[in-house]
Structure formats: C-alpha cells, structure tokens
Design an enzyme around this catalytic site. Structure first.
Site, short mmCIF file in Angstrom:
data_model
loop_
_atom_site.label_atom_id
_atom_site.label_comp_id
_atom_site.label_asym_id
_atom_site.label_seq_id
_atom_site.Cartn_x
_atom_site.Cartn_y
_atom_site.Cartn_z
N LYS A 106 0.80 -1.24 0.05
CA LYS A 106 0.03 0.02 0.08
C LYS A 106 0.90 1.18 -0.01
O LYS A 106 1.88 1.21 0.42
CB LYS A 106 -0.89 0.03 1.33
CG LYS A 106 -2.14 0.84 0.92
CD LYS A 106 -3.15 -0.11 0.39
CE LYS A 106 -4.38 0.78 0.24
NZ LYS A 106 -5.58 -0.05 -0.62
N GLY A 218 -20.86 5.94 3.14
CA GLY A 218 -20.01 6.62 2.14
C GLY A 218 -20.67 6.61 0.87
O GLY A 218 -21.78 6.12 0.60
N GLY A 220 -18.49 7.00 -2.35
CA GLY A 220 -17.33 6.97 -3.12
C GLY A 220 -17.38 6.00 -4.32
O GLY A 220 -18.34 5.49 -4.32
P1 NAD Z 1 -13.60 7.46 -2.21
O1 NAD Z 1 -12.68 8.42 -1.92
O2 NAD Z 1 -14.10 7.30 -3.61
O3 NAD Z 1 -14.95 7.73 -1.43
C1 NAD Z 1 -14.72 7.55 0.14
C2 NAD Z 1 -16.32 8.14 0.50
O4 NAD Z 1 -16.47 7.87 1.90
C3 NAD Z 1 -16.68 9.48 0.10
O5 NAD Z 1 -18.00 9.58 -0.35
C4 NAD Z 1 -16.42 10.33 1.16
O6 NAD Z 1 -17.56 11.38 1.36
C5 NAD Z 1 -16.98 9.32 2.37
N1 NAD Z 1 -16.70 9.41 3.71
C6 NAD Z 1 -15.51 9.78 4.32
N2 NAD Z 1 -15.69 9.92 5.47
C7 NAD Z 1 -16.89 9.70 6.12
C8 NAD Z 1 -17.67 9.62 7.09
N3 NAD Z 1 -17.01 10.05 8.22
N4 NAD Z 1 -18.77 9.56 6.98
C9 NAD Z 1 -19.57 9.17 5.78
N5 NAD Z 1 -18.78 9.27 4.79
C10 NAD Z 1 -17.51 9.52 4.62
O7 NAD Z 1 -12.94 5.98 -1.88
P2 NAD Z 1 -13.65 4.51 -2.44
O8 NAD Z 1 -12.48 4.13 -3.19
O9 NAD Z 1 -14.65 4.45 -2.26
O10 NAD Z 1 -12.96 3.72 -0.96
C11 NAD Z 1 -13.75 3.40 0.17
C12 NAD Z 1 -13.10 2.27 1.09
O11 NAD Z 1 -12.98 1.17 0.29
C13 NAD Z 1 -11.79 2.58 1.74
O12 NAD Z 1 -11.58 2.01 2.81
C14 NAD Z 1 -10.78 2.00 0.64
O13 NAD Z 1 -9.56 1.57 1.25
C15 NAD Z 1 -11.71 0.81 0.42
N6 NAD Z 1 -11.45 -0.08 -1.01
C16 NAD Z 1 -11.61 0.70 -2.12
C17 NAD Z 1 -11.33 -0.06 -3.41
C18 NAD Z 1 -11.47 0.61 -4.72
O14 NAD Z 1 -11.37 -0.03 -5.78
N7 NAD Z 1 -11.94 1.83 -4.78
C19 NAD Z 1 -10.93 -1.38 -3.28
C20 NAD Z 1 -10.77 -2.09 -1.91
C21 NAD Z 1 -11.09 -1.33 -0.96
#
Ligand code: NAD
Length: 432
Positions: A106, A218, A220
């Site tokens: 990471k 979330g 995202g």
């Molecule tokens: P992202 O940055 O696209 O989105 C994160 C989301 O979480 C956003 O909508 C943000 O506003 C929201 N958020 C942050 N703090 C918050 C809170 N306190 N309350 C409510 N919402 C909150 O990130 P992502 O890519 O969607 O990743 C999200 C999680 O999934 C992370 O833990 C990441 O490590 C994990 N993950 C992502 C992927 C991927 O392919 N994107 C793969 C495996 C794991």
C-alpha cells in the site's frame, strides 16, 4: 481501557488471533506480522503560486511470496505509516483469499487532493514515482488507485514510470483510464464485487434479495457501485447512503422515501464522493446527520467509507433487523464491534474478502496489458463474479469446517496460502 483504533494494531491483532488458531510457528508469525519493506520519502512540488511545497509519501510492501506486491495509493490529509502498514498487510490477505498470484502493498501521500490544481496533482503523482522507481515494476510492485486517487493519476504515474524506464510499461499501474491501458469494468468492480458477495451470503442464509434493504456508509467509488448494484443486480432497496461533505466539513446521510437512486446521486456527486446537498434536497432526498446510516432498519449494512467506523459505541445503534454486514471499506470494524457481531450472530463478509473485486479486476487489467488484448465489460464482470463466488465459497467452507467466524476463516484461508508459498520458496528454512 480506551478503544484501540490504530489500524495497524488492529491488523496485527486479527493476524495474531488466527495465527494462534492455526498454531503457527512463532518465527513464521514474526515474518508475517510486519511488512517486508517500508519506504518513507519527501516529494517537492512547485505549486501554481510558485512556492515549493514538500509532501510526505509512503510505500509499504508487506509480503510478495505469492507474486509481485500489489496495492493502492491513497492521497489523504490524515495518512500515517501505520494506516499504510495495515492496508498493506490486508492486501496480502486479500490477494491470497481470492487466489490471485500477487502479494500485498500500500502507498500514500499526506495531502488533501481537493486542494490541489490538476497541474499540482500531476507533479505530485510523477514525484511519487520518481522516489519509488527502483522498487516498482510489473514483477516487483504494481500500485493502483485508492481513496483520493483516480484513473487519471494512474495514467500520469504509468507514463512517468515508462519514461524513466525507457519502455512503455502499462502493467506497472492498474486502475488506468479505459483506452489508456485500463480494463473495462474496473470502475464498477469493487462495488459490484461487494454485491456478488452479499448475494452469496443471502443464498447461504436463505434470505430473499428482492426487496431487501441496505444502508450504506460513504458515496465514493465503492459505495456508488454497491448502491447501483444492490438495485440492478439484487433487485433490493437502498435505504440510505452517506458522505463526508467537503464544504460543510461534516458527514451527512441521504435517504429517499422510494429508495436511493444510485445513478441519480452519482450524477450530482463530485470526484471526491461529496453529494451536492442542495440538488439532492431538490430531488426529495432527506438529509440527516452522518451517523444516521448505522441506525437504519435494514437487512444489510455496507460500511464503504474509512477505517474504524463501526466501533464499540456505534455498533450498539445497529437495528436488530440487520443480518449481514458487508465490509466494503478496509478495516471498518474495530475488534470490540466484532465481538458484538459474534454475540448477535450477525453474518460478516470481512473486508479483504468483500472488497476484493477491485484488486481482482486490477489483476485482470495486468493480464490484458501483458497480452495486449482487451476483454469486453461483460466478460470482465463474468470473470469477476466467478472469482468472487469461488472465494466466498472457499471461506464459507472453512468457516463451517472449523466452526469459525467468517473473518477468522478468511484469515485462515489466506494465511495458509501465504505460508505455503513461503515454504515452497524456501523462505522459512525448514520443513513446515
Ligand atoms: P472514495 O474516496 O472514492 O470515497 C470515500 C467516500 O467515503 C466518500 O464519499 C467520502 O465522502 C466518504 N466518507 C469519508 N468519511 C466519511 C464519514 N465520516 N462518514 C460518511 N462518509 C464518509 O473511496 P473508495 O475508493 O470508495 O474507498 C472506500 C473504502 O473502500 C476505503 O476503505 C478503501 O480503502 C476501500 N477500498 C476501495 C477499493 C476501490 O477499488 N476503490 C478497493 C478495495 C477497498
């Protein structure tokens, strides 16, 4: 005692617990409870206002016994080496549980990307690659996007690596834009992967997906496609999603009387996952406090934001209707909350199993890059579904055989596969 929310301590604690169950040799435990290599470095960037700003970057390579290190890069203002270590370790288990030939890593930069111009972001991305060039490569370490990073950023990073190494090397970064070496289906992969796991869990528990209700934290990349997939793949209802509002500096929960329309909300959400509150309200969405998502009457909860969101306090607010918690985020549940789930017999799909769709499609992306031959979106999603289903069944079989909690069973499958690879390669200097 204050609740422990250091992500790396949680990752080590989870590993120690299962290492004990597997009766692992103490030396082998020592190899696996720490990363193999860690890099911390500074990246100077000439900002648009001509000032020179220096950012701190990280890369942690946890274990590459099963193949090249693999894992995303986060741009986050509160990034720490311990968060990166935890996520690197979880990547090792994630690639092993889904049985793809990759190790765990990471990376990150301490930065709020929303405060940077496109030009500053590009220089920061290229600077990260310049610092890491000797330790990256399709046979060494293959980064990908994560929180705060995008497909475009992977395109810049791949370009910088190719320029510095003197040859086009698309498979060194995954999550690139489609048309620039990226795979169809990568954008949907993690969220849809979560949904394939939920579907399998529902089959096992004898639940009917149609008209079932989910509450999502979330909005995202992961949460967006989990919300869309919950409706389009399962035929269920999305009660709410939530997000961190970058403008108001607080989180909100969004719900709608007819259920959340993920595709509509997506159209009014910025690239950082902040929903446009005014537009949502105009469309009839109710806006509540950010913690409201966890109290909703739902059959399934999908935490898909950040670490340690379900902790000893918030877990008590969960409705008695909830039967499945599908961990879209990495490390969303603290060990104390885990105990509560065990006590209440709530079925957990643990993070590194549940959100493995992204890395699986990243692996497919690398395979397509190396073949220089690209699959259609349907083909990618079918292969993804097959991998998700097989890995869920592997873990479920182990859980049933050992009468183990799903998280422990997932760790057992992964740790065993990594130890087997280390043994085969002679890393443990003995006959295990
Ligand atoms: P992202 O940055 O696209 O989105 C994160 C989301 O979480 C956003 O909508 C943000 O506003 C929201 N958020 C942050 N703090 C918050 C809170 N306190 N309350 C409510 N919402 C909150 O990130 P992502 O890519 O969607 O990743 C999200 C999680 O999934 C992370 O833990 C990441 O490590 C994990 N993950 C992502 C992927 C991927 O392919 N994107 C793969 C495996 C794991």
């Amino acid at each position: 005692m204050a609740e422990q929310i250091n992500a790396f301590q949680i990752a080590q604690q989870q590993f120690d617990h299962v290492a004990e169950m597997l009766n692992l040799d103490s030396g082998v435990r020592e190899v696996l409870r720490w990363p193999a290599r860690e890099f911390t470095f500074r990246i100077p960037v000439r900002m648009d206002n001509s000032s020179l700003q220096v950012f701190t970057g990280f890369r942690v390579q946890h274990n590459d016994a099963r193949g090249p290190n693999k894992g995303g890069i986060r741009f986050h203002p509160e990034e720490t080496i311990d968060t990166v270590r935890a996520l690197a370790m979880w990547m090792t288990w994630k690639c092993a549980v889904v049985d793809i030939p990759l190790g765990g890593a990471k990376g990150g930069i301490i930065v709020d990307p929303s405060k940077l111009s496109p030009n500053e972001k590009e220089h920061l991305c290229r600077g990260w690659v310049q610092q890491m060039i000797k330790n990256l490569g399709p046979r060494q370490d293959i980064p990908a996007p994560d929180v705060g990073t995008t497909a475009q950023m992977m395109g810049w990073m791949m370009d910088e690596f190719s320029k510095l190494s003197g040859a086009y090397a698309p498979s060194v970064f995954t999550g690139k834009p489609v048309g620039g070496g990226g795979s169809q289906g990568r954008t949907e992969a993690t969220g849809f992967g979560v949904i394939y796991h939920v579907r399998e869990a529902m089959k096992y528990l004898g639940m009917e997906p149609k008209n079932s209700v989910v509450a999502i934290q979330g909005f995202g990349n992961v949460a967006q496609y989990a919300a869309i997939g919950y409706v389009e793949i399962l035929g269920g209802k999305v009660e709410c999603v939530s997000c961190w509002d970058r403008n108001d500096k607080k989180s909100y929960t969004y719900s709608h009387k007819d259920g959340v329309d993920g595709r509509f909300l997506f159209s009014i959400t910025d690239i950082y996952g902040t929903i446009n509150k005014e537009k949502a309200q105009e469309a009839g969405y109710a806006v509540e406090d950010g913690d409201a998502w966890i109290c909703k009457e739902a059959d399934v909860l999908i935490p898909a934001a950040l670490e340690a969101q379900i902790n000893s306090e918030s877990v008590k607010k969960i409705s008695s209707r909830v039967r499945i918690v599908a961990e879209g985020a990495n490390g969303p549940t603290t060990p104390e909350a885990d105990e509560y789930f065990k006590e209440k017999n709530i079925f957990i799909i643990p993070d590194f199993l549940c959100n493995s769709g992204g890395v699986t499609t990243s692996y497919f992306e690398g395979v397509q890059n190396d073949m220089n031959f690209y699959w259609s979106k349907d083909e990618v999603l079918q292969r993804l579904d097959a991998k998700m289903t097989a890995s869920f069944q592997d873990v479920l079989r182990r859980a049933e055989k050992e009468k183990a909690y799903m998280r422990d069973a997932a760790y057992m499958v992964s740790i065993q596969r990594v130890v087997d690879a280390m043994t085969m390669r002679g890393w443990l200097h003995g006959d295990w």
